[in-house]
Scaffold this motif. Structure first.
Motif, PDB file in Angstrom:
ATOM      1  N   ILE A   1      26.658   7.311  -0.508  1.00 31.41           N
ATOM      2  CA  ILE A   1      27.163   8.170  -1.648  1.00 31.41           C
ATOM      3  C   ILE A   1      28.067   9.193  -0.739  1.00 31.41           C
ATOM      4  N   LEU A   2      27.368   9.738   0.586  1.00 30.16           N
ATOM      5  CA  LEU A   2      28.021  10.657   1.172  1.00 30.16           C
ATOM      6  C   LEU A   2      29.042  10.536   2.212  1.00 30.16           C
ATOM      7  N   THR A   3      28.891   9.193   2.558  1.00 33.55           N
ATOM      8  CA  THR A   3      29.892   8.592   3.558  1.00 33.55           C
ATOM      9  C   THR A   3      30.184   9.408   4.787  1.00 33.55           C
ATOM     10  N   PRO A   4      29.089   9.743   5.569  1.00 35.86           N
ATOM     11  CA  PRO A   4      29.216  10.589   6.776  1.00 35.86           C
ATOM     12  C   PRO A   4      30.067   9.954   7.822  1.00 35.86           C
ATOM     13  N   SER A   5      30.644  10.999   8.543  1.00 32.72           N
ATOM     14  CA  SER A   5      31.417  10.396   9.922  1.00 32.72           C
ATOM     15  C   SER A   5      30.414   9.811  10.658  1.00 32.72           C
ATOM     16  N   LEU A   6      30.579   8.399  11.031  1.00 35.40           N
ATOM     17  CA  LEU A   6      29.971   7.907  12.078  1.00 35.40           C
ATOM     18  C   LEU A   6      30.752   7.188  13.294  1.00 35.40           C
ATOM     19  N   TYR A   7      30.291   7.027  14.571  1.00 36.48           N
ATOM     20  CA  TYR A   7      30.846   6.316  15.665  1.00 36.48           C
ATOM     21  C   TYR A   7      30.089   5.943  16.477  1.00 36.48           C
ATOM     22  N   ASN A   8      30.262   5.182  17.415  1.00 38.79           N
ATOM     23  CA  ASN A   8      29.361   4.630  18.326  1.00 38.79           C
ATOM     24  C   ASN A   8      28.040   4.042  17.969  1.00 38.79           C
ATOM     25  N   GLY A   9      28.337   3.025  16.966  1.00 36.90           N
ATOM     26  CA  GLY A   9      27.080   2.506  16.438  1.00 36.90           C
ATOM     27  C   GLY A   9      26.139   3.035  15.368  1.00 36.90           C
ATOM     28  N   ILE A  10      24.987   2.949  15.763  1.00 41.84           N
ATOM     29  CA  ILE A  10      23.991   3.646  14.548  1.00 41.84           C
ATOM     30  C   ILE A  10      23.214   4.761  15.202  1.00 41.84           C
ATOM     31  N   ARG A  11      23.975   5.496  16.301  1.00 43.81           N
ATOM     32  CA  ARG A  11      23.253   6.423  17.112  1.00 43.81           C
ATOM     33  C   ARG A  11      22.831   7.545  16.119  1.00 43.81           C
ATOM     34  N   HIS A  12      23.649   7.879  14.938  1.00 43.85           N
ATOM     35  CA  HIS A  12      23.408   8.967  13.923  1.00 43.85           C
ATOM     36  C   HIS A  12      21.950   8.790  13.138  1.00 43.85           C
ATOM     37  N   TYR A  13      21.955   7.540  13.203  1.00 41.48           N
ATOM     38  CA  TYR A  13      20.620   6.990  12.342  1.00 41.48           C
ATOM     39  C   TYR A  13      19.456   6.284  12.989  1.00 41.48           C
ATOM     40  N   ASN A  14      19.645   6.843  14.099  1.00 42.23           N
ATOM     41  CA  ASN A  14      18.364   6.092  15.268  1.00 42.23           C
ATOM     42  C   ASN A  14      16.910   6.179  14.676  1.00 42.23           C
ATOM     43  N   PHE A  15      16.721   7.475  13.797  1.00 43.92           N
ATOM     44  CA  PHE A  15      15.678   7.821  13.266  1.00 43.92           C
ATOM     45  C   PHE A  15      15.132   6.583  12.388  1.00 43.92           C
TER      46      PHE A  15
ATOM     47  N   ASN B   1       0.934  -1.252   0.038  1.00 48.77           N
ATOM     48  CA  ASN B   1       0.110  -0.074   0.019  1.00 48.77           C
ATOM     49  C   ASN B   1       0.788   1.234  -0.094  1.00 48.77           C
ATOM     50  N   ASP B   2       0.224   2.384  -0.106  1.00 48.89           N
ATOM     51  CA  ASP B   2       1.187   3.553  -0.392  1.00 48.89           C
ATOM     52  C   ASP B   2       1.775   3.908   1.143  1.00 48.89           C
ATOM     53  N   VAL B   3       1.476   3.526   2.151  1.00 45.06           N
ATOM     54  CA  VAL B   3       2.349   3.799   3.419  1.00 45.06           C
ATOM     55  C   VAL B   3       3.525   2.931   3.397  1.00 45.06           C
ATOM     56  N   GLN B   4       3.255   1.619   3.045  1.00 50.53           N
ATOM     57  CA  GLN B   4       4.558   0.861   2.832  1.00 50.53           C
ATOM     58  C   GLN B   4       5.501   1.396   1.807  1.00 50.53           C
ATOM     59  N   LYS B   5       5.181   1.721   0.715  1.00 49.67           N
ATOM     60  CA  LYS B   5       6.009   2.438  -0.219  1.00 49.67           C
ATOM     61  C   LYS B   5       6.657   3.327   0.278  1.00 49.67           C
ATOM     62  N   PHE B   6       6.020   4.513   0.736  1.00 53.10           N
ATOM     63  CA  PHE B   6       6.512   5.617   1.380  1.00 53.10           C
ATOM     64  C   PHE B   6       7.612   5.437   2.297  1.00 53.10           C
ATOM     65  N   LEU B   7       7.405   4.226   3.292  1.00 53.52           N
ATOM     66  CA  LEU B   7       8.334   4.142   4.378  1.00 53.52           C
ATOM     67  C   LEU B   7       9.578   3.470   3.850  1.00 53.52           C
ATOM     68  N   TYR B   8       9.350   2.565   2.829  1.00 54.06           N
ATOM     69  CA  TYR B   8      10.371   1.821   2.210  1.00 54.06           C
ATOM     70  C   TYR B   8      11.272   2.717   1.305  1.00 54.06           C
ATOM     71  N   LEU B   9      10.664   3.683   0.895  1.00 60.74           N
ATOM     72  CA  LEU B   9      11.591   4.883  -0.091  1.00 60.74           C
ATOM     73  C   LEU B   9      12.403   5.659   0.880  1.00 60.74           C
ATOM     74  N   VAL B  10      11.731   6.053   2.019  1.00 63.29           N
ATOM     75  CA  VAL B  10      12.529   6.871   3.116  1.00 63.29           C
ATOM     76  C   VAL B  10      13.809   6.315   3.529  1.00 63.29           C
ATOM     77  N   ILE B  11      13.506   4.917   3.877  1.00 63.82           N
ATOM     78  CA  ILE B  11      14.819   3.966   4.383  1.00 63.82           C
ATOM     79  C   ILE B  11      15.707   4.115   3.041  1.00 63.82           C
ATOM     80  N   GLY B  12      15.238   3.822   1.843  1.00 64.82           N
ATOM     81  CA  GLY B  12      16.251   3.662   0.656  1.00 64.82           C
ATOM     82  C   GLY B  12      16.855   4.761   0.398  1.00 64.82           C
ATOM     83  N   ILE B  13      16.244   5.909   0.414  1.00 65.77           N
ATOM     84  CA  ILE B  13      16.901   7.192   0.159  1.00 65.77           C
ATOM     85  C   ILE B  13      17.901   7.580   1.042  1.00 65.77           C
ATOM     86  N   ASN B  14      17.662   7.054   2.360  1.00 61.35           N
ATOM     87  CA  ASN B  14      18.779   7.581   3.479  1.00 61.35           C
ATOM     88  C   ASN B  14      19.917   6.382   3.270  1.00 61.35           C
ATOM     89  N   LEU B  15      19.543   5.290   2.842  1.00 66.86           N
ATOM     90  CA  LEU B  15      20.816   4.405   2.853  1.00 66.86           C
ATOM     91  C   LEU B  15      21.527   4.528   1.788  1.00 66.86           C
TER      92      LEU B  15
END
Length: 199
Positions: free
Chosen positions: A56-70, A37-51
């Motif tokens: 592509i941007l390779t941001p600085s990360l440390y201490n696990g996933i905390r910068h991507y907790n959302f 459904n549209d909700v599922q499509k939107f949520l998977y799209l948001v995850i896909g865009i962020n991943l």
């Protein structure tokens, strides 16, 4: 910048409850079959865009996933949506089986959370492997939440023996030195070099 490209993916896999992962991944089937459904499509799209943005941007990360907790919130929401849709579309033994398994796993997570308290930030799921080896494979206590317990142990078990010997305990801390000062104050001497410390 020296982290492997899969850093975020691995941390998401080992710190998200298995039930959430399975339910979130199961929704990909409906997406592939074009039944989402549209909700599922939107949520998977948001995850896909962020991943993709992460790769592509390779941001600085440390201490696990905390910068991507959302992302964990979105994954949990997707898992919930997929769970409800499965129950609605399978009003039979399969649905009842999923409910029972989910409830039992939820109780297991509750027990694990209570057992970890107040160190809940140290949660790892079963994919992380042997719990005894986790501290040697992944960042374990970045926020120094275990310092109070460590200080209480030193105050009770270690420091009295040194006092009997007429010496002061020297400790090296790779975290916040002020935390040990707060709990142990003048009972210890902190060293900057681990080789110079008793502990």
């Amino acid at each position: 910048n020296n982290l492997p490209w899969h850093y975020l993916f691995v941390w998401a896999l080992i710190t998200t409850p298995i039930s959430h992962l399975l339910l979130a991944v199961s929704g990909l089937v409906t997406l592939i079959k074009k039944k989402a459904n549209d909700v599922q499509k939107f949520l998977y799209l948001v995850i896909g865009i962020n991943l993709v943005g992460y790769l592509i941007l390779t941001p600085s990360l440390y201490n696990g996933i905390r910068h991507y907790n959302f992302l964990l919130v979105i994954i949990s929401y997707i898992a919930g949506v997929n769970f409800i849709l499965f129950i609605q579309n399978n009003k039979n033994k399969r649905a009842m089986g999923l409910i029972v398994v989910t409830v039992l796993y939820g109780l297991f997570l509750l027990f694990k959370t209570i057992n970890l308290f107040p160190y809940n930030n140290l949660y790892f799921n079963e994919l992380a492997g042997n719990p005894k080896k986790i501290p040697y494979q992944f960042d374990y206590d970045y926020w120094d939440t275990t310092y109070k317990s460590a200080a209480e142990y030193f105050s009770k078990e270690i420091i009295p023996n040194h006092k009997l010997e007429g010496s002061v305990v020297s400790i090296y801390s790779c975290g916040a030195r002020t935390a040990l000062d707060y709990y142990l104050q003048e009972q210890i001497v902190q060293k900057k070099n681990p080789a110079d410390a008793d502990y």
